[in-house]
Design a protein around this motif. Structure first.
Motif, PDB file in Angstrom:
ATOM      1  N   TYR A  80      13.719  65.315  57.898  1.00 18.30           N
ATOM      2  CA  TYR A  80      14.418  64.090  57.527  1.00 18.30           C
ATOM      3  C   TYR A  80      15.724  63.981  58.315  1.00 18.30           C
ATOM      4  CZ  TYR A  80      17.519  60.998  54.969  1.00 18.30           C
ATOM      5  OH  TYR A  80      18.416  60.022  54.651  1.00 18.30           O
ATOM      6  N   GLU A  81      16.411  65.088  58.524  1.00 23.71           N
ATOM      7  CA  GLU A  81      17.696  65.085  59.227  1.00 23.71           C
ATOM      8  C   GLU A  81      17.551  64.555  60.660  1.00 23.71           C
ATOM      9  OE1 GLU A  81      17.833  67.289  55.662  1.00 23.71           O
ATOM     10  OE2 GLU A  81      16.505  67.652  57.371  1.00 23.71           O
ATOM     11  N   ALA A  82      16.474  64.921  61.328  1.00 23.31           N
ATOM     12  CA  ALA A  82      16.241  64.415  62.691  1.00 23.31           C
ATOM     13  C   ALA A  82      15.961  62.915  62.667  1.00 23.31           C
ATOM     14  CB  ALA A  82      15.074  65.165  63.333  1.00 23.31           C
ATOM     15  N   PHE A  83      15.197  62.460  61.683  1.00 24.16           N
ATOM     16  CA  PHE A  83      14.925  61.023  61.530  1.00 24.16           C
ATOM     17  C   PHE A  83      16.225  60.276  61.256  1.00 24.16           C
ATOM     18  CE2 PHE A  83      13.567  57.457  58.672  1.00 24.16           C
ATOM     19  CZ  PHE A  83      12.892  56.715  59.618  1.00 24.16           C
ATOM     20  N   ARG A  84      17.014  60.793  60.340  1.00 25.80           N
ATOM     21  CA  ARG A  84      18.295  60.164  59.985  1.00 25.80           C
ATOM     22  C   ARG A  84      19.190  60.041  61.215  1.00 25.80           C
ATOM     23  NH1 ARG A  84      21.262  63.678  55.991  1.00 25.80           N
ATOM     24  NH2 ARG A  84      21.589  64.828  57.909  1.00 25.80           N
ATOM     25  N   ALA A  85      19.263  61.080  62.034  1.00 25.60           N
ATOM     26  CA  ALA A  85      20.090  61.048  63.245  1.00 25.60           C
ATOM     27  C   ALA A  85      19.586  59.978  64.214  1.00 25.60           C
ATOM     28  CB  ALA A  85      20.097  62.419  63.914  1.00 25.60           C
ATOM     29  N   ASP A  86      18.277  59.867  64.351  1.00 26.85           N
ATOM     30  CA  ASP A  86      17.690  58.857  65.232  1.00 26.85           C
ATOM     31  C   ASP A  86      18.032  57.445  64.741  1.00 26.85           C
ATOM     32  OD1 ASP A  86      16.322  58.488  67.613  1.00 26.85           O
ATOM     33  OD2 ASP A  86      14.340  58.562  66.694  1.00 26.85           O
ATOM     34  N   ILE A  87      17.835  57.198  63.457  1.00 28.67           N
ATOM     35  CA  ILE A  87      18.107  55.866  62.882  1.00 28.67           C
ATOM     36  C   ILE A  87      19.596  55.541  62.990  1.00 28.67           C
ATOM     37  CG2 ILE A  87      18.055  54.477  60.767  1.00 28.67           C
ATOM     38  CD1 ILE A  87      15.282  54.945  62.161  1.00 28.67           C
ATOM     39  N   ALA A  88      20.453  56.517  62.765  1.00 25.69           N
ATOM     40  CA  ALA A  88      21.897  56.294  62.850  1.00 25.69           C
ATOM     41  C   ALA A  88      22.315  55.890  64.260  1.00 25.69           C
ATOM     42  CB  ALA A  88      22.646  57.549  62.412  1.00 25.69           C
ATOM     43  N   GLU A  89      21.576  56.349  65.249  1.00 25.88           N
ATOM     44  CA  GLU A  89      21.860  56.057  66.653  1.00 25.88           C
ATOM     45  C   GLU A  89      21.440  54.644  67.055  1.00 25.88           C
ATOM     46  OE1 GLU A  89      19.838  57.891  70.466  1.00 25.88           O
ATOM     47  OE2 GLU A  89      20.865  59.425  69.293  1.00 25.88           O
ATOM     48  N   GLY A  90      20.477  54.059  66.354  1.00 28.79           N
ATOM     49  CA  GLY A  90      19.926  52.766  66.734  1.00 28.79           C
ATOM     50  C   GLY A  90      20.600  51.595  66.042  1.00 28.79           C
ATOM     51  N   GLN A  91      20.262  50.408  66.530  1.00 29.56           N
ATOM     52  CA  GLN A  91      20.734  49.175  65.908  1.00 29.56           C
ATOM     53  C   GLN A  91      19.763  48.684  64.842  1.00 29.56           C
ATOM     54  OE1 GLN A  91      21.266  46.363  69.111  1.00 29.56           O
ATOM     55  NE2 GLN A  91      23.290  47.150  69.606  1.00 29.56           N
ATOM     56  N   SER A  92      18.509  49.066  65.009  1.00 22.25           N
ATOM     57  CA  SER A  92      17.456  48.620  64.114  1.00 22.25           C
ATOM     58  C   SER A  92      16.223  49.478  64.384  1.00 22.25           C
ATOM     59  CB  SER A  92      17.133  47.143  64.374  1.00 22.25           C
ATOM     60  OG  SER A  92      16.077  46.704  63.568  1.00 22.25           O
ATOM     61  N   ALA A  93      15.267  49.409  63.474  1.00 25.35           N
ATOM     62  CA  ALA A  93      13.983  50.073  63.716  1.00 25.35           C
ATOM     63  C   ALA A  93      12.884  49.307  63.006  1.00 25.35           C
ATOM     64  CB  ALA A  93      14.006  51.519  63.234  1.00 25.35           C
ATOM     65  N   ILE A  94      11.730  49.254  63.657  1.00 22.33           N
ATOM     66  CA  ILE A  94      10.516  48.761  63.021  1.00 22.33           C
ATOM     67  C   ILE A  94       9.762  50.009  62.602  1.00 22.33           C
ATOM     68  CG2 ILE A  94       8.338  47.534  63.346  1.00 22.33           C
ATOM     69  CD1 ILE A  94       9.790  45.832  65.496  1.00 22.33           C
ATOM     70  N   VAL A  95       9.437  50.114  61.328  1.00 24.06           N
ATOM     71  CA  VAL A  95       8.769  51.308  60.822  1.00 24.06           C
ATOM     72  C   VAL A  95       7.430  50.921  60.202  1.00 24.06           C
ATOM     73  CG1 VAL A  95      10.911  52.591  60.467  1.00 24.06           C
ATOM     74  CG2 VAL A  95      10.001  51.233  58.600  1.00 24.06           C
ATOM     75  N   LEU A  96       6.451  51.811  60.341  1.00 21.46           N
ATOM     76  CA  LEU A  96       5.132  51.608  59.751  1.00 21.46           C
ATOM     77  C   LEU A  96       5.051  52.483  58.514  1.00 21.46           C
ATOM     78  CD1 LEU A  96       2.295  50.356  59.867  1.00 21.46           C
ATOM     79  CD2 LEU A  96       1.619  52.279  61.341  1.00 21.46           C
ATOM     80  N   VAL A  97       4.909  51.840  57.352  1.00 26.59           N
ATOM     81  CA  VAL A  97       4.874  52.563  56.083  1.00 26.59           C
ATOM     82  C   VAL A  97       3.486  52.483  55.469  1.00 26.59           C
ATOM     83  CG1 VAL A  97       7.343  52.269  55.624  1.00 26.59           C
ATOM     84  CG2 VAL A  97       5.724  50.539  54.825  1.00 26.59           C
ATOM     85  N   SER A  98       3.202  53.439  54.601  1.00 24.92           N
ATOM     86  CA  SER A  98       1.904  53.484  53.942  1.00 24.92           C
ATOM     87  C   SER A  98       2.023  54.221  52.618  1.00 24.92           C
ATOM     88  CB  SER A  98       0.893  54.204  54.837  1.00 24.92           C
ATOM     89  OG  SER A  98      -0.307  54.434  54.153  1.00 24.92           O
ATOM     90  N   SER A  99       1.357  53.719  51.607  1.00 31.41           N
ATOM     91  CA  SER A  99       1.332  54.427  50.320  1.00 31.41           C
ATOM     92  C   SER A  99       0.412  55.642  50.386  1.00 31.41           C
ATOM     93  CB  SER A  99       0.930  53.479  49.190  1.00 31.41           C
ATOM     94  OG  SER A  99      -0.322  52.890  49.450  1.00 31.41           O
ATOM     95  N   ALA A 100      -0.369  55.793  51.445  1.00 29.40           N
ATOM     96  CA  ALA A 100      -1.215  56.982  51.605  1.00 29.40           C
ATOM     97  C   ALA A 100      -0.355  58.219  51.833  1.00 29.40           C
ATOM     98  CB  ALA A 100      -2.185  56.796  52.765  1.00 29.40           C
ATOM     99  N   ASP A 101       0.832  58.023  52.412  1.00 31.82           N
ATOM    100  CA  ASP A 101       1.720  59.146  52.683  1.00 31.82           C
ATOM    101  C   ASP A 101       2.715  59.387  51.552  1.00 31.82           C
ATOM    102  OD1 ASP A 101       1.315  60.163  55.652  1.00 31.82           O
ATOM    103  OD2 ASP A 101       0.913  58.016  55.578  1.00 31.82           O
ATOM    104  N   SER A 102       3.093  58.340  50.858  1.00 34.94           N
ATOM    105  CA  SER A 102       3.986  58.465  49.702  1.00 34.94           C
ATOM    106  C   SER A 102       3.953  57.153  48.920  1.00 34.94           C
ATOM    107  CB  SER A 102       5.419  58.740  50.157  1.00 34.94           C
ATOM    108  OG  SER A 102       6.304  58.695  49.058  1.00 34.94           O
ATOM    109  N   LYS A 103       3.942  57.272  47.629  1.00 35.51           N
ATOM    110  CA  LYS A 103       3.990  56.094  46.759  1.00 35.51           C
ATOM    111  C   LYS A 103       5.390  55.910  46.165  1.00 35.51           C
ATOM    112  CE  LYS A 103      -0.899  56.014  45.414  1.00 35.51           C
ATOM    113  NZ  LYS A 103      -1.375  56.555  46.643  1.00 35.51           N
ATOM    114  N   CYS A 104       6.392  56.531  46.800  1.00 35.62           N
ATOM    115  CA  CYS A 104       7.748  56.483  46.254  1.00 35.62           C
ATOM    116  C   CYS A 104       8.371  55.090  46.314  1.00 35.62           C
ATOM    117  CB  CYS A 104       8.647  57.502  46.946  1.00 35.62           C
ATOM    118  SG  CYS A 104       9.052  57.138  48.672  1.00 35.62           S
TER     119      CYS A 104
END
Length: 169
Positions: A80-104
């Motif tokens: 998660y820390e690596a993802f957070r660092a990447d997102i913090a570096e960007g202006q925006s992100a398009i992400v692909l989500v799925s309830s198959a990986d988590s229903k949170c």
């Protein structure tokens, strides 16, 4: 209106989430406006995207790059820390989500593109633009929930937008 119409044999409301993300990034990070239907027509003109179905990562990246954006696709990092660092570096992100990986956060969602903006490092939240669910759209959500929900069955999980050059648009 575009959400209930059919284009090239497919219902835009059923396949247009990635195109909504392109329009959202363009309209939010530039001084210009773009509708999802504008993004659809542009992607068909500038890439080999055929229309009538979901747009893929390559076509999204090609469309945004040709509009002047510095962006690239990425796989879900091991932490998660690596993802957070990447997102913090960007202006925006398009992400692909799925309830198959988590229903949170998403329920009954086999795969859906959403856009995130404005990472807040203090609260570790992002602003979520979700064209498929008015209850989710326009709210701040935990970045950790986004990370957990990334669709790992896809070749790529997110497209990070690092910058925009109007001269390239």
């Amino acid at each position: 209106e575009w959400g209930v119409n059919f284009y090239d044999g497919g219902s835009f409301g059923g396949f247009g989430c990635g195109l909504c993300c392109i329009a959202n990034v363009y309209s939010s990070l530039t001084k210009y406006q773009c509708t999802p239907l504008d993004a659809y027509r542009y992607a068909k003109r500038k890439t080999d995207y055929q229309g009538g179905g979901a747009i893929g990562w390559g076509h999204m990246r090609q469309s945004l790059t040709s509009l002047g954006f510095d962006c690239g696709v990425a796989k879900k990092p091991d932490s998660y820390e690596a993802f957070r660092a990447d997102i913090a570096e960007g202006q925006s992100a398009i992400v692909l989500v799925s309830s198959a990986d988590s229903k949170c956060y998403w329920k009954d969602t086999p795969g859906h593109y959403v856009t995130i903006f404005l990472y807040d490092g203090e609260n570790e939240k992002v602003f979520l633009a979700d064209s498929g669910d008015p209850e989710h759209n326009g709210h701040r959500v935990s970045l950790r929930k986004i990370y957990k929900s990334l669709k790992t069955a896809s070749a790529w999980q997110y497209l990070l937008v690092k910058g925009y050059d109007e001269k390239e648009d």
